[in-house]
Design an enzyme around this catalytic site. Sequence first.
Site, PDB file in Angstrom:
ATOM      1  N   ASN A  82     -17.448 -50.835 -20.803  1.00 35.16           N
ATOM      2  CA  ASN A  82     -17.017 -49.444 -20.862  1.00 35.16           C
ATOM      3  C   ASN A  82     -17.958 -48.528 -20.100  1.00 35.16           C
ATOM      4  O   ASN A  82     -19.179 -48.658 -20.205  1.00 35.16           O
ATOM      5  CB  ASN A  82     -16.952 -48.980 -22.318  1.00 35.16           C
ATOM      6  CG  ASN A  82     -15.872 -49.675 -23.109  1.00 35.16           C
ATOM      7  OD1 ASN A  82     -15.216 -50.597 -22.638  1.00 35.16           O
ATOM      8  ND2 ASN A  82     -15.667 -49.238 -24.335  1.00 35.16           N
TER       9      ASN A  82
ATOM     10  N   SER B 289     -10.031 -42.361 -25.110  1.00 35.57           N
ATOM     11  CA  SER B 289     -10.599 -42.293 -26.456  1.00 35.57           C
ATOM     12  C   SER B 289      -9.776 -41.335 -27.311  1.00 35.57           C
ATOM     13  O   SER B 289      -8.897 -40.624 -26.809  1.00 35.57           O
ATOM     14  CB  SER B 289     -12.051 -41.821 -26.391  1.00 35.57           C
ATOM     15  OG  SER B 289     -12.097 -40.464 -25.961  1.00 35.57           O
TER      16      SER B 289
ATOM     17  N   GLU C 290     -20.188 -41.217 -30.296  1.00 30.39           N
ATOM     18  CA  GLU C 290     -19.077 -41.027 -29.380  1.00 30.39           C
ATOM     19  C   GLU C 290     -17.886 -40.527 -30.172  1.00 30.39           C
ATOM     20  O   GLU C 290     -17.470 -41.158 -31.153  1.00 30.39           O
ATOM     21  CB  GLU C 290     -18.714 -42.326 -28.640  1.00 30.39           C
ATOM     22  CG  GLU C 290     -17.578 -42.131 -27.641  1.00 30.39           C
ATOM     23  CD  GLU C 290     -17.291 -43.371 -26.816  1.00 30.39           C
ATOM     24  OE1 GLU C 290     -17.130 -43.241 -25.599  1.00 30.39           O
ATOM     25  OE2 GLU C 290     -17.231 -44.464 -27.396  1.00 30.39           O
TER      26      GLU C 290
ATOM     27  N   HIS D  15     -20.258 -52.365 -24.826  1.00 30.18           N
ATOM     28  CA  HIS D  15     -20.214 -50.929 -25.107  1.00 30.18           C
ATOM     29  C   HIS D  15     -21.601 -50.335 -24.888  1.00 30.18           C
ATOM     30  O   HIS D  15     -22.604 -51.033 -24.966  1.00 30.18           O
ATOM     31  CB  HIS D  15     -19.790 -50.669 -26.559  1.00 30.18           C
ATOM     32  CG  HIS D  15     -18.338 -50.832 -26.810  1.00 30.18           C
ATOM     33  ND1 HIS D  15     -17.480 -49.761 -26.955  1.00 30.18           N
ATOM     34  CD2 HIS D  15     -17.568 -51.934 -26.926  1.00 30.18           C
ATOM     35  CE1 HIS D  15     -16.249 -50.204 -27.169  1.00 30.18           C
ATOM     36  NE2 HIS D  15     -16.282 -51.520 -27.151  1.00 30.18           N
TER      37      HIS D  15
ATOM     38  N   HIS E 167     -24.444 -45.784 -27.407  1.00 26.45           N
ATOM     39  CA  HIS E 167     -23.683 -44.814 -26.623  1.00 26.45           C
ATOM     40  C   HIS E 167     -24.590 -43.653 -26.226  1.00 26.45           C
ATOM     41  O   HIS E 167     -25.492 -43.281 -26.963  1.00 26.45           O
ATOM     42  CB  HIS E 167     -22.518 -44.245 -27.447  1.00 26.45           C
ATOM     43  CG  HIS E 167     -21.429 -45.232 -27.714  1.00 26.45           C
ATOM     44  ND1 HIS E 167     -20.930 -45.464 -28.970  1.00 26.45           N
ATOM     45  CD2 HIS E 167     -20.739 -46.053 -26.884  1.00 26.45           C
ATOM     46  CE1 HIS E 167     -19.976 -46.382 -28.906  1.00 26.45           C
ATOM     47  NE2 HIS E 167     -19.843 -46.748 -27.650  1.00 26.45           N
TER      48      HIS E 167
ATOM     49  N   GLY F 135     -23.162 -48.991 -22.237  1.00 24.91           N
ATOM     50  CA  GLY F 135     -23.849 -49.600 -21.107  1.00 24.91           C
ATOM     51  C   GLY F 135     -24.640 -48.658 -20.227  1.00 24.91           C
ATOM     52  O   GLY F 135     -25.330 -49.108 -19.304  1.00 24.91           O
ATOM     53  N   SER F 136     -24.589 -47.348 -20.483  1.00 27.19           N
ATOM     54  CA  SER F 136     -25.306 -46.396 -19.639  1.00 27.19           C
ATOM     55  C   SER F 136     -26.807 -46.675 -19.688  1.00 27.19           C
ATOM     56  O   SER F 136     -27.382 -46.840 -20.762  1.00 27.19           O
ATOM     57  CB  SER F 136     -25.044 -44.960 -20.095  1.00 27.19           C
ATOM     58  OG  SER F 136     -23.682 -44.639 -19.956  1.00 27.19           O
TER      59      SER F 136
ATOM     60  N   ASP G   8     -11.898 -49.685 -34.184  1.00 27.81           N
ATOM     61  CA  ASP G   8     -13.334 -49.571 -34.411  1.00 27.81           C
ATOM     62  C   ASP G   8     -13.588 -49.463 -35.907  1.00 27.81           C
ATOM     63  O   ASP G   8     -13.549 -48.381 -36.484  1.00 27.81           O
ATOM     64  CB  ASP G   8     -13.900 -48.352 -33.673  1.00 27.81           C
ATOM     65  CG  ASP G   8     -15.410 -48.212 -33.854  1.00 27.81           C
ATOM     66  OD1 ASP G   8     -15.994 -49.038 -34.588  1.00 27.81           O
ATOM     67  OD2 ASP G   8     -15.991 -47.289 -33.260  1.00 27.81           O
TER      68      ASP G   8
ATOM     69  N   ASP H 280      -9.503 -46.420 -26.433  1.00 23.97           N
ATOM     70  CA  ASP H 280     -10.878 -46.700 -26.836  1.00 23.97           C
ATOM     71  C   ASP H 280     -11.065 -46.420 -28.328  1.00 23.97           C
ATOM     72  O   ASP H 280     -10.107 -46.119 -29.033  1.00 23.97           O
ATOM     73  CB  ASP H 280     -11.798 -45.833 -25.965  1.00 23.97           C
ATOM     74  CG  ASP H 280     -13.221 -46.335 -25.885  1.00 23.97           C
ATOM     75  OD1 ASP H 280     -13.493 -47.460 -26.340  1.00 23.97           O
ATOM     76  OD2 ASP H 280     -14.076 -45.599 -25.352  1.00 23.97           O
ATOM     77  N   HIS H 281     -12.297 -46.485 -28.801  1.00 25.63           N
ATOM     78  CA  HIS H 281     -12.683 -46.338 -30.212  1.00 25.63           C
ATOM     79  C   HIS H 281     -11.693 -45.562 -31.077  1.00 25.63           C
ATOM     80  O   HIS H 281     -11.439 -44.393 -30.847  1.00 25.63           O
ATOM     81  CB  HIS H 281     -14.028 -45.627 -30.307  1.00 25.63           C
ATOM     82  CG  HIS H 281     -15.167 -46.412 -29.768  1.00 25.63           C
ATOM     83  ND1 HIS H 281     -15.914 -47.276 -30.529  1.00 25.63           N
ATOM     84  CD2 HIS H 281     -15.688 -46.474 -28.525  1.00 25.63           C
ATOM     85  CE1 HIS H 281     -16.842 -47.836 -29.784  1.00 25.63           C
ATOM     86  NE2 HIS H 281     -16.728 -47.357 -28.565  1.00 25.63           N
TER      87      HIS H 281
END
Length: 340
Positions: A271, A53, A169, A249, A212, A251-252, A131, A95-96
């Site tokens: 991710n 990132s 994020e 994105h 996120h 996904g936690s 992004d 990433d982003h």
Amino acid sequence: MPIATPEVYNEMLDRAKAGKFAYPAINVTSTQTLHAALRGFAEAESDGIVQISTGGAEFLGGQYNKDMVTGSVALAEFAHIVAEKYPVTVALHTDHCPKDKLDGYVRPLLAISQERVAKGLNPLFQSHMWDGSAETLDDNLELAKELLAQAVKAKIILEVEITPTGGEEDGVSHEINDSLYTTVSDAVRTAEAIGLGEKGRYLLAASFGNVHGVYKPGNVVLRPELLRDLQDGIGAKYGKKDPFDFVFHGGSGSTKEEIATALENGVIKMNLDTDTQYAFTRPVADHMFRNYDGVLKVDGEVGSKKVYDPRTWGKSAEGGMAVRVTQACGDLRSTGTKLK
């Protein structure tokens, strides 16, 4: 070729789409977390994606000048060397990257890879993310067109995020509300602007309630079935089955059922950052609590070099993160699918 060539990366993505599995895309911030990701992939016999990132790149650039390009290039070059020792193939991704950081991150990295390709070499990274979710969709897609054209010259795949992912994020944040769901109309405008592969391959981070950060299952309303609406709506209009390569994105905390539905509907990259950060840090905390009188010079004592040596607790940290990466491979059905 542990670091995928452009041709191999395309093959990886095609295999995932056909096999209805996805590659874990693991955010890394150091050589040690890189090794943890590679080890996790190897132990799962899965190929995968390692990504950096803007905040990770800044951290890798060192706290003296925090240069994102220096940090990301250095880790990518390191990865090209050490990945040779792992029996899996990995792709390198950034990433982003929001609009205000394009000139300090993605554009210079695209230029570096274009120079490499012009010399007959492979690009340094295999994909980059734009992004533009904080911009209007029109402005987002205008920049996406420009960046996709540059990516094609570098034999790089572009990832685009057309609608917001909730939470925060690396300083990019969005409220958790109804805007977190991409519509068929959004997808139509995307296809009209950047095509469906004929102008260059891209990955699409569509929104289906993704957030996120750290959330328990049930606290975020995910609707992965929405991805089927996007595939079918655009597929019918353009006569192309499952036209999008989706990215998951935020996904936690997702349930296995939600992940499975996303895979059936075209997700080929997911991710992971929050969960792997915790998996890396948890063994370190355990070590420090158990050995506080060794890692600290308590009451004038000298402590114990064996327990404050970073290699001691660092090995546990790498192992903890590798286990979480291996678990992700299982959840995403990529276990045992490595290229032969």
